[in-house]
Design a protein around this motif. Structure first.
Motif, PDB file in Angstrom:
ATOM      1  N   GLY A 189      -5.124  27.100  49.301  1.00  0.00           N
ATOM      2  CA  GLY A 189      -5.420  27.385  50.879  1.00  0.00           C
ATOM      3  C   GLY A 189      -4.179  28.034  51.565  1.00  0.00           C
ATOM      4  O   GLY A 189      -4.698  29.081  52.383  1.00  0.00           O
ATOM      5  N   ARG A 190      -3.107  27.850  51.086  1.00  0.00           N
ATOM      6  CA  ARG A 190      -1.821  28.460  51.760  1.00  0.00           C
ATOM      7  C   ARG A 190      -2.135  30.001  51.462  1.00  0.00           C
ATOM      8  O   ARG A 190      -1.689  30.682  52.183  1.00  0.00           O
ATOM      9  CB  ARG A 190      -0.798  27.680  51.673  1.00  0.00           C
ATOM     10  CG  ARG A 190       0.559  28.328  52.324  1.00  0.00           C
ATOM     11  CD  ARG A 190       0.352  28.298  53.723  1.00  0.00           C
ATOM     12  NE  ARG A 190       1.613  28.750  54.213  1.00  0.00           N
ATOM     13  CZ  ARG A 190       1.845  29.421  55.431  1.00  0.00           C
ATOM     14  NH1 ARG A 190       0.564  29.458  56.129  1.00  0.00           N
ATOM     15  NH2 ARG A 190       3.042  29.817  56.003  1.00  0.00           N
ATOM     16  N   THR A 191      -2.283  30.333  50.033  1.00  0.00           N
ATOM     17  CA  THR A 191      -2.092  31.636  49.655  1.00  0.00           C
ATOM     18  C   THR A 191      -3.266  32.280  50.278  1.00  0.00           C
ATOM     19  O   THR A 191      -3.166  33.568  50.758  1.00  0.00           O
ATOM     20  CB  THR A 191      -2.329  31.643  48.158  1.00  0.00           C
ATOM     21  OG1 THR A 191      -1.313  30.734  47.534  1.00  0.00           O
ATOM     22  CG2 THR A 191      -2.345  33.038  47.699  1.00  0.00           C
ATOM     23  N   ALA A 192      -4.540  31.775  50.469  1.00  0.00           N
ATOM     24  CA  ALA A 192      -5.782  32.550  51.166  1.00  0.00           C
ATOM     25  C   ALA A 192      -5.339  32.843  52.413  1.00  0.00           C
ATOM     26  O   ALA A 192      -5.789  34.081  52.866  1.00  0.00           O
ATOM     27  CB  ALA A 192      -6.792  31.627  50.898  1.00  0.00           C
ATOM     28  N   VAL A 193      -4.770  31.879  53.207  1.00  0.00           N
ATOM     29  CA  VAL A 193      -4.525  32.049  54.852  1.00  0.00           C
ATOM     30  C   VAL A 193      -3.287  33.362  54.591  1.00  0.00           C
ATOM     31  O   VAL A 193      -3.506  34.146  55.559  1.00  0.00           O
ATOM     32  CB  VAL A 193      -3.872  30.784  55.156  1.00  0.00           C
ATOM     33  CG1 VAL A 193      -3.168  31.333  56.527  1.00  0.00           C
ATOM     34  CG2 VAL A 193      -4.969  30.027  55.210  1.00  0.00           C
ATOM     35  N   ALA A 194      -2.327  33.304  53.912  1.00  0.00           N
ATOM     36  CA  ALA A 194      -1.259  34.336  53.850  1.00  0.00           C
ATOM     37  C   ALA A 194      -1.743  35.642  53.415  1.00  0.00           C
ATOM     38  O   ALA A 194      -1.461  36.454  54.142  1.00  0.00           O
ATOM     39  CB  ALA A 194      -0.204  33.868  52.812  1.00  0.00           C
ATOM     40  N   ASP A 195      -2.637  35.626  52.506  1.00  0.00           N
ATOM     41  CA  ASP A 195      -3.287  36.921  52.076  1.00  0.00           C
ATOM     42  C   ASP A 195      -4.042  37.648  53.271  1.00  0.00           C
ATOM     43  O   ASP A 195      -4.000  38.663  53.517  1.00  0.00           O
ATOM     44  CB  ASP A 195      -4.262  36.813  50.700  1.00  0.00           C
ATOM     45  CG  ASP A 195      -3.473  36.380  49.493  1.00  0.00           C
ATOM     46  OD1 ASP A 195      -2.216  36.583  49.387  1.00  0.00           O
ATOM     47  OD2 ASP A 195      -3.975  36.099  48.692  1.00  0.00           O
ATOM     48  N   LEU A 196      -4.738  36.570  53.904  1.00  0.00           N
ATOM     49  CA  LEU A 196      -5.591  37.255  54.982  1.00  0.00           C
ATOM     50  C   LEU A 196      -4.455  37.789  56.167  1.00  0.00           C
ATOM     51  O   LEU A 196      -5.013  38.741  56.687  1.00  0.00           O
ATOM     52  CB  LEU A 196      -6.626  36.275  55.495  1.00  0.00           C
ATOM     53  CG  LEU A 196      -7.622  36.565  56.710  1.00  0.00           C
ATOM     54  CD1 LEU A 196      -8.433  37.531  56.182  1.00  0.00           C
ATOM     55  CD2 LEU A 196      -8.544  35.130  57.201  1.00  0.00           C
ATOM     56  N   LEU A 197      -3.788  36.993  56.417  1.00  0.00           N
ATOM     57  CA  LEU A 197      -2.779  37.303  57.277  1.00  0.00           C
ATOM     58  C   LEU A 197      -1.978  38.857  57.257  1.00  0.00           C
ATOM     59  O   LEU A 197      -2.011  39.584  57.975  1.00  0.00           O
ATOM     60  CB  LEU A 197      -1.667  36.230  57.745  1.00  0.00           C
ATOM     61  CG  LEU A 197      -0.719  36.504  58.476  1.00  0.00           C
ATOM     62  CD1 LEU A 197      -1.343  36.818  60.124  1.00  0.00           C
ATOM     63  CD2 LEU A 197       0.578  35.403  58.716  1.00  0.00           C
ATOM     64  N   LEU A 198      -1.569  38.893  55.956  1.00  0.00           N
ATOM     65  CA  LEU A 198      -0.719  39.931  55.559  1.00  0.00           C
ATOM     66  C   LEU A 198      -1.857  41.327  55.686  1.00  0.00           C
ATOM     67  O   LEU A 198      -1.288  42.306  56.045  1.00  0.00           O
ATOM     68  CB  LEU A 198      -0.248  40.058  54.215  1.00  0.00           C
ATOM     69  CG  LEU A 198       0.682  41.123  53.787  1.00  0.00           C
ATOM     70  CD1 LEU A 198       1.761  41.483  54.848  1.00  0.00           C
ATOM     71  CD2 LEU A 198       1.333  40.848  52.430  1.00  0.00           C
TER      72      LEU A 198
END
Length: 644
Positions: free
Chosen positions: A164-173
């Motif tokens: 979940g944290r990775t998906a959010v970070a990927d979307l943010l970047l």
């Protein structure tokens, strides 16, 4: 790609002017800070990005904990780079940026060390560095990944948390990169664009992976997206997250905020393979929700399973639901689409949530069916636990009229009423039985609930969506105010249990009682929630309170009358005038039937209390209104009593 992506950030100019940042680790920190500031839109008119207080905080508290891996002894370099950039600004701006950095440094260090902020790239970069692997050598990084059997996890963190944290970070970047490219295209900066057309043509995801490799470990993001993708499972590997979302929606409907905690389970949850169980439960919930309603007869249905496990259900089942044995009502075809799930198929997620919200205590099928059918249920009984009988016949039988009257708090229920409820109760029992076929839910007679494994699964699903789900050890360690604020929103039975456990953990010491009573009187004072908080006083075992604590509580403006009653019950003497009128008035107010019963009966109760109050009804109403105007208006308004 890693060398050419994200140019014109001013890194070379910064390093030339700041030789103290030329060591490899410091260069990586400077690259990350300057790159992210530039991507966020910092002014690059002087050749390097100029931080603002807002950008500095955003970088330290949001961006770096999402994209960068740094050893503990490297963390100080990142604020240092910001301070060096601030030193290039004029006096006022410099002081504001330095002040913002100083305010955020402690939170930045906590965020970088928080396992809840780890992404797959940050976590693996941290591990491979700890193993001594050269994080700047992509071949060494790939060889290290090849040696892993499966995804190792940090303590207390699950795969879904990292995903979940990775998906959010990927979307943010990706969003930050896209906005930066569009911004530079619309208003070409004098310093040159951050991203070239060639870079963007390869895909924003490719650019993002190159940046993550620069800030974590070379070749890591590429490896985790390709040959070693099994080491970094993504959203498609977690089908149960749809059920987690549904449970989050339920929590928001009840409390409006995921940080509002649910009560700890009545018994310790028993974890097995919680992700596997979650997938199993989610599949059944999904198919129940999608099934067409069936035409239901009134006769009892055969259960599909037992509380002890899914395997026991197979022999009796006529079909399967996502690998779980399931019996169709009335001899329908296999699976929920063969005979449907009835009108309550879409309530499965709601049932699971409410069972956990009860502290995993058992519920009544008939009582829940009555609520679904809009029958009147005594508010004091809505969340009351039910007795779980020993396992018997798997067929469901609606309780007798007398038992229904007890469950619902409606003495007038007769056999005709029971017959009206029979069909809805059987329909709901059929849904419960399909859930029970997983081994995560049980039904014994009219009682149903979560098994220990089921309790663990629902807790996991809620935690995945950041709902606060403390266990008993956590709530026992809370301070009194936090405990009271939380328990006021829980079902009375579970709230009373947790309060008792909290006092027991402190040996029922006088000081602990004093802290709790003080919190009960002050946590919601002056608000419309004060009465709900005071209701917790009625859940305490006053006989267990030390006499010292009771005497100390006599002057309390809220709990004083309760303490007096407890002392008098022991045969102790209480001096006149010690208990405040406010405490006595609140004791009377809280004892009036404010929610149920005919108005005539409720008015008679008030008149009787007023007759015993010095000064009569006017004095009593005035004292009540002064102590709690909200509850006084709610209780006395319907009786036609005028408030001062």
């Amino acid at each position: 790609m890693a060398e050419i992506a994200l140019t014109n950030t001013g890194l070379d100019a910064f390093l030339e002017a700041s030789p103290e940042f030329r060591a490899p680790g410091a260069v990586r920190a400077a690259d990350a800070v300057l790159s992210l500031l530039a991507l966020r839109g910092a002014d690059r008119g002087t050749g390097v990005p100029e931080p603002t207080p807002a950008l500095a905080k955003e970088l330290l508290l949001e961006d770096l904990p999402a994209f960068v891996c740094a050893a503990p002894d490297e963390l100080g370099t990142y604020p240092a780079v910001l301070r060096a950039l601030a030193a290039r600004c004029d006096g006022e701006r410099r002081s504001r940026v330095e002040g913002a950095v100083g305010e955020a440094v402690a939170d930045f260090e906590r965020a970088m060390a928080d396992p809840g902020n780890l992404t797959w790239p940050r976590w693996y970069a941290q591990l491979l560095r700890a193993d001594g692997t050269d994080h700047e050598d992509p071949e060494a990084v790939r060889a290290w990944l090849a040696g892993l059997d499966g995804p190792p996890l940090p303590d207390g963190v699950r795969r879904a948390d990292l995903m979940g944290r990775t998906a959010v970070a990927d979307l943010l970047l990706a969003e930050v990169l896209t906005r930066a490219y569009v911004r530079d295209a619309e208003r070409p900066p004098a310093a040159g664009p951050l991203l070239g057309d060639h870079d963007v043509a390869q895909g924003i995801g490719t650019v993002a992976a190159a940046l993550l490799d620069r800030w974590t470990a070379a070749g890591l993001a590429e490896g985790l997206a390709g040959q070693y993708a099994h080491l970094a499972p993504g959203p498609d590997d977690f089908p149960h997250l749809a059920l987690a979302d549904a449970l989050l929606d339920e929590h928001l409907d009840y409390y409006g905020d995921p940080s509002v905690p649910l009560p700890p389970p009545e018994t310790e949850a028993a974890e097995d393979d919680v992700e596997r169980d979650a997938d199993l439960l989610a599949a059944v919930v999904d198919e129940l929700a999608e099934a067409e309603p069936y035409a239901t007869a009134a006769e009892p249905y055969e259960r599909a399973g037992t509380a002890e496990g899914a395997g026991a259900a197979g022999a009796a089942a006529t079909g399967t639901v996502a690998g779980v044995a399931a019996t169709e009502p009335d001899g329908g075809g296999p699976g929920p689409r063969g005979g449907g799930a009835g009108p309550y198929g879409g309530e499965a997620a709601h049932l699971l949530y409410t069972l956990y919200q009860r502290g995993c205590s058992a519920e009544s099928v008939a009582r829940r069916a009555a609520e679904f059918e809009d029958w009147t249920v005594d508010p004091d009984l809505e969340d009351a636990p039910v007795r779980v009988p020993p396992p018997a016949s798997p067929a469901y039988t609606t309780p007798t009229a007398g038992e229904l009257a007890r469950l619902l708090g409606s003495p007038g229920i007769n056999d005709t009423d029971r017959a009206r409820l029979d069909k809805p109760a059987h329909e709901l029992a059929a849904v419960v039985d399909r859930l029970a076929a997983t081994g995560l839910v049980f039904r014994h007679g009219d009682a149903f609930g979560l098994t220990p494994r089921g309790c663990a699964v629902v807790r996991y699903l809620l935690a995945v969506r950041r709902v606060a789900v403390p266990d008993a050890a956590e709530t026992a360690g809370w301070d009194a105010t936090r405990l009271v604020e939380s328990a006021a929103g829980w079902p009375p039975a579970v709230a009373g249990r947790v309060l008792t456990d909290w006092l027991r953990a402190r040996g029922h010491a006088a000081g602990a009682w004093g802290e709790l009573l003080d919190a009960l009187g002050t946590a919601s004072a002056g608000t419309s929630e004060a009465a709900a908080t005071r209701a917790l006083l009625g859940l305490l075992d006053w006989s267990a309170a030390p006499a010292e604590a009771l005497r100390d509580a006599l002057p309390d403006p809220v709990a004083g009358a309760r303490a007096e009653e407890a002392l008098l019950a022991r045969g102790d003497r209480v001096e006149p005038g010690v208990v405040p009128d406010s405490a006595r008035a609140l004791r009377v107010l809280d004892g009036l039937p404010g929610k149920k019963g005919p108005l005539e009966t409720r008015r008679a109760a008030f008149d009787a209390a007023a007759a015993r109050w010095p000064g009569g009804s006017a004095a009593l109403v005035a004292a009540m209104a002064a102590a709690d105007p909200h509850e006084t208006a709610r209780v006395l308004g319907p009786l036609g009593v005028s408030l001062p």
